[in-house]
Design a protein around this motif. Structure first.
Motif, PDB file in Angstrom:
ATOM      1  N   VAL A  26       0.841  -1.207   0.000  1.00 25.53           N
ATOM      2  CA  VAL A  26       0.000   0.000   0.000  1.00 25.53           C
ATOM      3  C   VAL A  26       0.873   1.253   0.000  1.00 25.53           C
ATOM      4  O   VAL A  26       0.563   2.229  -0.667  1.00 25.53           O
ATOM      5  N   ARG A  27       1.997   1.211   0.716  1.00 28.85           N
ATOM      6  CA  ARG A  27       2.900   2.379   0.745  1.00 28.85           C
ATOM      7  C   ARG A  27       3.622   2.554  -0.587  1.00 28.85           C
ATOM      8  O   ARG A  27       4.142   3.617  -0.879  1.00 28.85           O
ATOM      9  N   SER A  28       3.680   1.499  -1.397  1.00 31.87           N
ATOM     10  CA  SER A  28       4.397   1.546  -2.674  1.00 31.87           C
ATOM     11  C   SER A  28       3.503   1.847  -3.867  1.00 31.87           C
ATOM     12  O   SER A  28       3.981   1.899  -4.998  1.00 31.87           O
ATOM     13  N   PHE A  29       2.193   2.057  -3.654  1.00 33.17           N
ATOM     14  CA  PHE A  29       1.278   2.285  -4.774  1.00 33.17           C
ATOM     15  C   PHE A  29       1.737   3.424  -5.687  1.00 33.17           C
ATOM     16  O   PHE A  29       1.697   3.274  -6.909  1.00 33.17           O
ATOM     17  N   PRO A  30       2.179   4.583  -5.155  1.00 29.02           N
ATOM     18  CA  PRO A  30       2.612   5.647  -6.077  1.00 29.02           C
ATOM     19  C   PRO A  30       3.767   5.202  -6.990  1.00 29.02           C
ATOM     20  O   PRO A  30       3.782   5.515  -8.176  1.00 29.02           O
ATOM     21  N   VAL A  59      -6.374   4.286 -13.046  1.00 24.59           N
ATOM     22  CA  VAL A  59      -5.744   3.669 -11.873  1.00 24.59           C
ATOM     23  C   VAL A  59      -6.518   4.147 -10.660  1.00 24.59           C
ATOM     24  O   VAL A  59      -6.835   5.328 -10.542  1.00 24.59           O
ATOM     25  N   ARG A  60      -6.849   3.199  -9.776  1.00 27.40           N
ATOM     26  CA  ARG A  60      -7.523   3.584  -8.527  1.00 27.40           C
ATOM     27  C   ARG A  60      -7.190   2.577  -7.446  1.00 27.40           C
ATOM     28  O   ARG A  60      -6.632   1.516  -7.725  1.00 27.40           O
ATOM     29  N   GLN A  61      -7.547   2.930  -6.237  1.00 35.86           N
ATOM     30  CA  GLN A  61      -7.352   2.000  -5.125  1.00 35.86           C
ATOM     31  C   GLN A  61      -8.702   1.401  -4.770  1.00 35.86           C
ATOM     32  O   GLN A  61      -9.715   2.095  -4.706  1.00 35.86           O
ATOM     33  N   ALA A  62      -8.724   0.082  -4.569  1.00 33.44           N
ATOM     34  CA  ALA A  62      -9.931  -0.638  -4.153  1.00 33.44           C
ATOM     35  C   ALA A  62      -9.518  -1.479  -2.950  1.00 33.44           C
ATOM     36  O   ALA A  62      -8.889  -2.525  -3.106  1.00 33.44           O
ATOM     37  N   GLY A  63      -9.817  -0.984  -1.760  1.00 32.30           N
ATOM     38  CA  GLY A  63      -9.372  -1.669  -0.545  1.00 32.30           C
ATOM     39  C   GLY A  63      -7.866  -1.651  -0.479  1.00 32.30           C
ATOM     40  O   GLY A  63      -7.247  -0.597  -0.638  1.00 32.30           O
ATOM     41  N   ASP A  64      -7.255  -2.815  -0.321  1.00 32.91           N
ATOM     42  CA  ASP A  64      -5.797  -2.920  -0.265  1.00 32.91           C
ATOM     43  C   ASP A  64      -5.180  -3.211  -1.624  1.00 32.91           C
ATOM     44  O   ASP A  64      -4.000  -3.556  -1.710  1.00 32.91           O
ATOM     45  N   MET A  65      -5.968  -3.095  -2.682  1.00 38.91           N
ATOM     46  CA  MET A  65      -5.457  -3.367  -4.028  1.00 38.91           C
ATOM     47  C   MET A  65      -5.362  -2.076  -4.836  1.00 38.91           C
ATOM     48  O   MET A  65      -6.177  -1.175  -4.680  1.00 38.91           O
ATOM     49  N   MET A  66      -4.374  -2.018  -5.690  1.00 38.36           N
ATOM     50  CA  MET A  66      -4.317  -0.986  -6.706  1.00 38.36           C
ATOM     51  C   MET A  66      -4.894  -1.634  -7.961  1.00 38.36           C
ATOM     52  O   MET A  66      -4.468  -2.740  -8.340  1.00 38.36           O
TER      53      MET A  66
END
Length: 136
Positions: A26-30, A59-66
């Protein structure tokens, strides 16, 4: 044959599990988002291996998923799937995983239905992992 079993959704599901992540995903999504927009990232996604064949549409976040909406124009002799599909990047026990919902070519499957199916796919894998089914 009307009596043949049919999948509840007109799509192929795919899962790829990679190496352990250096940090919580999650911290690495960007950083992942930047990578997938780069030529190297688009080439990694493309069935052809060519960045020019792939567009990242959303691109979006859905819960703990990108989740990424992808258009892959690669010419392929593989499964007859739509060029536009959704892929999730998720963390499974510290491992980076890519889950994809690839609608059958010509089948109508909304974005919302594909993202919901990605969520159910993730839940199924997590349940199997919790039951020890992925570590045998």
């Amino acid at each position: 044959d009307a009596s043949s079993p049919r999948a509840p959704y007109p799509a192929m599901l795919s899962a790829t599990v990679g190496p352990k992540a250096a940090a919580p995903l999650v911290r690495s999504f960007p950083a992942f988002e930047a990578f997938f927009h780069s030529a190297a990232g688009r080439a990694a996604i493309a069935r052809s291996g060519l960045a020019k064949d792939v567009d990242i549409l959303a691109v979006r976040q859905a819960g703990d998923m990108m989740v990424l909406k992808i258009r892959d124009r690669s010419v392929s002799g593989g499964a007859p799937v739509s060029p536009v599909y959704w892929r999730a990047i998720a963390d499974f026990d510290g491992h980076i995983a890519a889950l994809s919902v690839l609608p059958q070519r010509g089948a109508a499957m909304s974005d919302a239905a594909q993202i919901a199916l990605l969520g159910r796919f993730e839940d199924t894998i997590r349940a199997a992992d919790a039951a020890g089914g992925l570590h045998n």
